[in-house]
Design a protein around this motif. Structure first.
Motif, mmCIF file in Angstrom:
data_model
loop_
_atom_site.group_PDB
_atom_site.id
_atom_site.type_symbol
_atom_site.label_atom_id
_atom_site.label_comp_id
_atom_site.label_asym_id
_atom_site.label_seq_id
_atom_site.Cartn_x
_atom_site.Cartn_y
_atom_site.Cartn_z
ATOM 1 N N ILE A 73 8.217 4.714 -5.916
ATOM 2 C CA ILE A 73 8.806 4.559 -4.587
ATOM 3 C C ILE A 73 9.649 5.777 -4.255
ATOM 4 O O ILE A 73 10.093 6.517 -5.140
ATOM 5 N N ASP A 74 9.847 5.987 -2.960
ATOM 6 C CA ASP A 74 10.693 7.073 -2.462
ATOM 7 C C ASP A 74 11.773 6.474 -1.574
ATOM 8 O O ASP A 74 11.489 5.631 -0.712
ATOM 9 N N ARG A 75 13.004 6.898 -1.798
ATOM 10 C CA ARG A 75 14.109 6.467 -0.950
ATOM 11 C C ARG A 75 14.416 7.562 0.055
ATOM 12 O O ARG A 75 14.704 8.699 -0.329
ATOM 13 N N VAL A 76 14.382 7.227 1.342
ATOM 14 C CA VAL A 76 14.616 8.192 2.414
ATOM 15 C C VAL A 76 15.927 7.833 3.103
ATOM 16 O O VAL A 76 16.061 6.734 3.667
ATOM 17 N N GLN A 77 16.882 8.723 3.024
ATOM 18 C CA GLN A 77 18.202 8.471 3.585
ATOM 19 C C GLN A 77 18.109 8.119 5.064
ATOM 20 O O GLN A 77 17.491 8.829 5.854
ATOM 21 N N GLY A 78 18.695 6.996 5.429
ATOM 22 C CA GLY A 78 18.735 6.568 6.817
ATOM 23 C C GLY A 78 17.479 5.885 7.309
ATOM 24 O O GLY A 78 17.456 5.386 8.441
ATOM 25 N N LYS A 79 16.409 5.848 6.495
ATOM 26 C CA LYS A 79 15.160 5.234 6.929
ATOM 27 C C LYS A 79 14.750 4.043 6.073
ATOM 28 O O LYS A 79 14.165 3.085 6.565
ATOM 29 N N GLY A 80 14.990 4.093 4.761
ATOM 30 C CA GLY A 80 14.630 2.971 3.903
ATOM 31 C C GLY A 80 13.889 3.429 2.658
ATOM 32 O O GLY A 80 13.897 4.599 2.288
ATOM 33 N N THR A 81 13.219 2.467 2.021
ATOM 34 C CA THR A 81 12.503 2.708 0.774
ATOM 35 C C THR A 81 11.011 2.523 1.021
ATOM 36 O O THR A 81 10.595 1.525 1.605
ATOM 37 N N PHE A 82 10.211 3.481 0.543
ATOM 38 C CA PHE A 82 8.783 3.489 0.819
ATOM 39 C C PHE A 82 7.993 3.597 -0.486
ATOM 40 O O PHE A 82 8.434 4.249 -1.443
ATOM 41 N N VAL A 83 6.810 2.966 -0.503
ATOM 42 C CA VAL A 83 5.896 3.155 -1.623
ATOM 43 C C VAL A 83 5.411 4.601 -1.604
ATOM 44 O O VAL A 83 5.129 5.159 -0.549
ATOM 45 N N ALA A 84 5.345 5.210 -2.793
ATOM 46 C CA ALA A 84 4.909 6.599 -2.886
ATOM 47 C C ALA A 84 3.506 6.767 -2.308
ATOM 48 O O ALA A 84 2.706 5.827 -2.286
ATOM 49 N N ASP A 85 3.213 7.973 -1.824
ATOM 50 C CA ASP A 85 1.917 8.241 -1.205
ATOM 51 C C ASP A 85 0.771 8.161 -2.202
ATOM 52 O O ASP A 85 -0.364 7.846 -1.843
ATOM 53 N N PRO B 143 0.816 -1.214 0.000
ATOM 54 C CA PRO B 143 0.000 0.000 0.000
ATOM 55 C C PRO B 143 0.854 1.270 0.000
ATOM 56 O O PRO B 143 2.035 1.247 0.395
ATOM 57 N N PRO B 144 0.283 2.408 -0.426
ATOM 58 C CA PRO B 144 1.009 3.678 -0.377
ATOM 59 C C PRO B 144 1.540 3.964 1.018
ATOM 60 O O PRO B 144 0.853 3.756 2.020
ATOM 61 N N GLY B 145 2.788 4.439 1.077
ATOM 62 C CA GLY B 145 3.424 4.757 2.351
ATOM 63 C C GLY B 145 4.079 3.592 3.047
ATOM 64 O O GLY B 145 4.793 3.771 4.043
ATOM 65 N N THR B 146 3.863 2.369 2.545
ATOM 66 C CA THR B 146 4.435 1.183 3.178
ATOM 67 C C THR B 146 5.942 1.121 2.940
ATOM 68 O O THR B 146 6.427 1.416 1.848
ATOM 69 N N GLN B 147 6.680 0.723 3.969
ATOM 70 C CA GLN B 147 8.119 0.534 3.797
ATOM 71 C C GLN B 147 8.386 -0.815 3.150
ATOM 72 O O GLN B 147 7.860 -1.842 3.580
ATOM 73 N N LEU B 148 9.202 -0.814 2.107
ATOM 74 C CA LEU B 148 9.565 -2.053 1.434
ATOM 75 C C LEU B 148 10.616 -2.797 2.239
ATOM 76 O O LEU B 148 11.336 -2.206 3.053
#
Length: 261
Positions: free
Chosen positions: A82-94, A47-52
């Motif tokens: 997807i969005d890659r967030v430094q130090g947090k991980g990869t997330f499905v786009a909103d 789902p959107p916002g989910t961390q892969l």
């Protein structure tokens, strides 16, 4: 339960089936994996916002090298899925646009509406050919036809490989439009010659190597073959198309009128 755990315990997808699809794909591995992950996202399994899952977890899940997984994620990032967030991980786009399902309706107006936004990719064109053998009930052939082999797409997704034949007299009415757009949609807009009837027949086949490659399917995957014939008032065949459709994207709709008893 977080997304990584969901993926690893098999709640989201069958890992063995996913690995089989990847092994049998005719595409480069990173492209095949990006397509598979795209489907997981667009169908709502991530789902959107989910961390892969992490790179290592995805590599284990799909039996792919880390460099292949990294390339596949790069494709999805470039496409905004997807969005890659430094130090947090990869997330499905909103915001994720769901995959469009292709509905092959028995209604002429609904069928034309379905074609809106679909795009053809030309593979082969021959200017003056004879029509393949017709069934007796399908109509009479014109003197010559324009043959086209195309891949039909919605967005970036190929959904059909089609061999079609268009009456050369029809083609001459709007050659540029027929070359660039969906042929049946152009026929519907022209209003001449007057379309009288469209018939469709449907059967299930297995994708051969060429069709599998063009539709990004495993060889032998089920595809729906649709034979479509359009005739004018005099019974002359204006159009014959034989298309093979991805079974996971197409719904074939028909309505049967039940007579009063």
């Amino acid at each position: 339960m977080d997304s990584a755990a969901m993926g690893l315990n098999g709640d989201v997808h069958d890992g063995e089936e996913a690995r089989r699809r990847l092994r049998t794909s005719a595409l480069p591995l990173y492209v095949a994996l990006s397509n598979l992950l795209r489907a997981e996202i667009e169908e709502g399994r991530w789902p959107p916002g989910t961390q892969l899952p992490t790179l290592e977890q995805l590599s284990e899940m799909y039996g792919m090298a880390r460099v292949t997984v990294r390339q596949a994620l790069g494709v999805l990032a470039d496409d905004g899925l997807i969005d890659r967030v430094q130090g947090k991980g990869t997330f499905v786009a909103d915001v994720v646009t769901p995959r469009k399902t292709i509905h092959l309706d028995s209604s002429w107006d609904n069928f034309l509406q379905m074609l809106d936004g679909n795009l053809p990719q030309a593979l082969t064109v021959e200017a003056d050919v004879s029509l393949p053998a017709l069934r007796p009930e399908e109509g009479e052939a014109a003197p010559s036809y324009r043959y086209m082999r195309r891949v039909h797409r919605v967005g970036n997704q190929p959904y059909c490989v089609i061999d079609l034949y268009l009456d050369n007299a029809c083609y001459a009415l709007a050659p540029e439009a027929f070359d660039q757009a969906m042929v049946i949609a152009v026929l519907g807009r022209l209003g001449q010659p007057k379309v009288k009837k469209m018939t469709q027949s449907f059967r299930i086949l297995a994708a051969d190597l060429t069709v599998a490659r063009l539709l990004d399917l495993p060889v032998g995957a089920p595809v729906g073959e649709v034979r479509r014939v359009i005739t004018d008032k005099a019974g002359h065949v204006l159009y014959l198309g034989i298309g093979q459709y991805r079974g996971d994207l197409v719904v074939f709709n028909t309505t049967l009128e039940v007579p009063d008893t």
